[in-house]
Design a protein around this motif. Structure first.
Motif, PDB file in Angstrom:
ATOM      1  N   UNK A 117       0.824  -1.248  -0.109  1.00  0.00           N
ATOM      2  CA  UNK A 117       0.062  -0.036  -0.233  1.00  0.00           C
ATOM      3  C   UNK A 117       0.816   1.187  -0.085  1.00  0.00           C
ATOM      4  N   UNK A 118       1.744   1.160   0.947  1.00  0.00           N
ATOM      5  CA  UNK A 118       2.849   2.685   0.746  1.00  0.00           C
ATOM      6  C   UNK A 118       3.381   2.782  -0.453  1.00  0.00           C
ATOM      7  N   UNK A 119       3.860   1.719  -1.148  1.00  0.00           N
ATOM      8  CA  UNK A 119       4.711   1.735  -2.444  1.00  0.00           C
ATOM      9  C   UNK A 119       3.661   2.296  -3.473  1.00  0.00           C
ATOM     10  N   UNK A 120       2.501   1.788  -3.571  1.00  0.00           N
ATOM     11  CA  UNK A 120       1.498   2.047  -4.368  1.00  0.00           C
ATOM     12  C   UNK A 120       1.200   3.650  -4.309  1.00  0.00           C
ATOM     13  N   UNK A 121       0.962   3.909  -2.993  1.00  0.00           N
ATOM     14  CA  UNK A 121       0.722   5.323  -2.610  1.00  0.00           C
ATOM     15  C   UNK A 121       1.648   6.286  -3.502  1.00  0.00           C
ATOM     16  N   UNK A 122       2.926   6.135  -3.298  1.00  0.00           N
ATOM     17  CA  UNK A 122       4.035   6.817  -3.848  1.00  0.00           C
ATOM     18  C   UNK A 122       3.998   6.760  -5.234  1.00  0.00           C
ATOM     19  N   UNK A 123       3.770   5.678  -5.781  1.00  0.00           N
ATOM     20  CA  UNK A 123       3.623   5.275  -7.177  1.00  0.00           C
ATOM     21  C   UNK A 123       2.573   6.356  -7.793  1.00  0.00           C
ATOM     22  N   UNK A 124       1.480   6.433  -7.060  1.00  0.00           N
ATOM     23  CA  UNK A 124       0.400   7.357  -7.735  1.00  0.00           C
ATOM     24  C   UNK A 124       0.939   8.667  -7.515  1.00  0.00           C
ATOM     25  N   UNK A 125       1.397   9.035  -6.478  1.00  0.00           N
ATOM     26  CA  UNK A 125       1.716  10.471  -5.988  1.00  0.00           C
ATOM     27  C   UNK A 125       2.819  11.096  -6.971  1.00  0.00           C
ATOM     28  N   UNK A 126       3.877  10.244  -7.203  1.00  0.00           N
ATOM     29  CA  UNK A 126       4.873  10.883  -7.952  1.00  0.00           C
ATOM     30  C   UNK A 126       4.597  10.762  -9.426  1.00  0.00           C
ATOM     31  N   UNK A 127       3.823   9.725  -9.928  1.00  0.00           N
ATOM     32  CA  UNK A 127       3.407   9.626 -11.278  1.00  0.00           C
ATOM     33  C   UNK A 127       2.571  10.783 -11.599  1.00  0.00           C
ATOM     34  N   UNK A 128       1.581  11.230 -10.795  1.00  0.00           N
ATOM     35  CA  UNK A 128       0.838  12.416 -10.934  1.00  0.00           C
ATOM     36  C   UNK A 128       1.687  13.807 -10.905  1.00  0.00           C
ATOM     37  N   UNK A 129       2.488  13.871 -10.136  1.00  0.00           N
ATOM     38  CA  UNK A 129       3.514  14.903  -9.788  1.00  0.00           C
ATOM     39  C   UNK A 129       4.241  15.120 -11.117  1.00  0.00           C
ATOM     40  N   UNK A 130       4.572  14.181 -11.931  1.00  0.00           N
ATOM     41  CA  UNK A 130       5.293  14.272 -13.096  1.00  0.00           C
ATOM     42  C   UNK A 130       4.267  14.484 -14.107  1.00  0.00           C
ATOM     43  N   UNK A 131       3.250  14.055 -14.365  1.00  0.00           N
ATOM     44  CA  UNK A 131       2.097  14.400 -15.405  1.00  0.00           C
ATOM     45  C   UNK A 131       2.182  16.057 -15.312  1.00  0.00           C
ATOM     46  N   UNK A 132       1.455  16.229 -14.183  1.00  0.00           N
ATOM     47  CA  UNK A 132       1.195  17.565 -14.172  1.00  0.00           C
ATOM     48  C   UNK A 132       2.348  18.692 -14.035  1.00  0.00           C
ATOM     49  N   UNK A 133       3.310  18.230 -13.494  1.00  0.00           N
ATOM     50  CA  UNK A 133       4.651  19.471 -13.456  1.00  0.00           C
ATOM     51  C   UNK A 133       4.832  19.603 -15.241  1.00  0.00           C
ATOM     52  N   UNK A 134       4.955  18.307 -15.794  1.00  0.00           N
ATOM     53  CA  UNK A 134       5.348  18.446 -17.301  1.00  0.00           C
ATOM     54  C   UNK A 134       4.210  19.328 -17.951  1.00  0.00           C
ATOM     55  N   UNK A 135       3.098  18.992 -17.769  1.00  0.00           N
ATOM     56  CA  UNK A 135       1.879  19.888 -18.371  1.00  0.00           C
ATOM     57  C   UNK A 135       2.282  21.448 -18.039  1.00  0.00           C
ATOM     58  N   UNK A 136       2.370  21.687 -16.710  1.00  0.00           N
ATOM     59  CA  UNK A 136       2.499  23.054 -16.312  1.00  0.00           C
ATOM     60  C   UNK A 136       3.691  23.813 -17.034  1.00  0.00           C
TER      61      UNK A 136
END
Ligand SMILES: [Fe+2]
Length: 245
Positions: A103-122
């Motif tokens: 659960x901890x690893x999957x939480x970080x996977x989603x958090x960092x994936x979305x951070x990358x997607x949104x920062x690159x769009x930004x």
């Protein structure tokens, strides 16, 4: 993300690693509980890379080179580095790995994936002259009865002093243009295309404007690359059409 918030996140990751190591008597609990049988082939883990800025950071209006480079090289790059580390941990997970570890690893996977997607769009929707294209202007005017910018600014400002994202989406489920508020990386629309992304984490403006987030929002709008937004809109319309077929 402020330094303190970033440090706190690092603490969570570091703390998790320490717990794992302590529980396993010095070796990773992942390795102890999740040692893969020797016959099981290693699972592939993705490798992400930092995308360079597509504009000259010295030429933004009202957003300093120092701030935008720091944002890119520290906050965004950290998300890439952390997702790669998370992928390496995921590769070690097997059927015996404890649920709380997974659960901890999957939480970080989603958090960092979305951070990358949104920062690159930004970053990619910056570097423009701030002049909206006629096609996007017409679409937004029709969808929001002429009040799109006011609504986007107002909802974005509500995140001031905290953290989050303000995003104009094409909602693929409803086929509508909508502004969505998000107060962290993982709170996102389930099925949509981000068209215009505004980072409202304090790290996006504090260095230049302190707590005056409204001035940052003004500066953001003067630098929007609306040609990029229109490209995304066209792709969203094509995708929506393909999904109907
Ligand atoms: Fe950011």
């Amino acid at each position: 993300m402020s330094m303190s918030r970033r440090d706190a996140l690092k603490g969570i990751v570091t703390g998790s690693a320490a717990i794992l190591a302590a529980a396993a008597g010095g070796s990773s609990l992942l390795a102890q509980a999740g040692d893969a049988p020797k016959t099981e082939p290693p699972r592939p883990s993705a490798k992400y890379e930092v995308k360079p800025l597509r504009f000259d950071p010295a030429k933004l209006s009202g957003i300093s080179e120092k701030l935008i480079v720091s944002h890119h090289d520290n906050n965004y790059a950290a998300a890439v580095k952390n997702l790669n580390a998370t992928e390496a941990q995921l590769a070690q997970v097997n059927k015996d790995t404890p649920g709380f570890v997974v659960g901890g690893i999957k939480m970080h996977e989603l958090m960092y994936s979305n951070s990358i997607i949104l920062h690159e769009h930004y970053f990619d929707n910056l570097g423009g002259n701030g002049k909206i294209t006629p096609k996007v202007e017409k679409a937004l005017s029709e969808a929001f009865a002429g009040s799109w910018e006011q609504q986007f600014r107002q909802a974005g400002a509500s995140l001031g002093g905290g953290s989050g994202w303000m995003i104009l989406y094409y909602n693929l489920h409803s086929g509508q243009l909508r502004n969505y508020w998000s107060n962290n990386h993982t709170l996102a629309l389930g099925f949509g295309v981000p068209l215009l992304v505004m980072d409202m984490y304090e790290h996006a403006y504090q260095m230049d404007y302190g707590a005056a987030h409204a001035k940052y929002i003004d500066a953001f709008f003067t630098n929007v690359n609306w040609e990029e937004v229109e490209k995304r809109y066209d792709k969203a319309l094509a995708l929506a059409k393909a999904l109907k077929g």
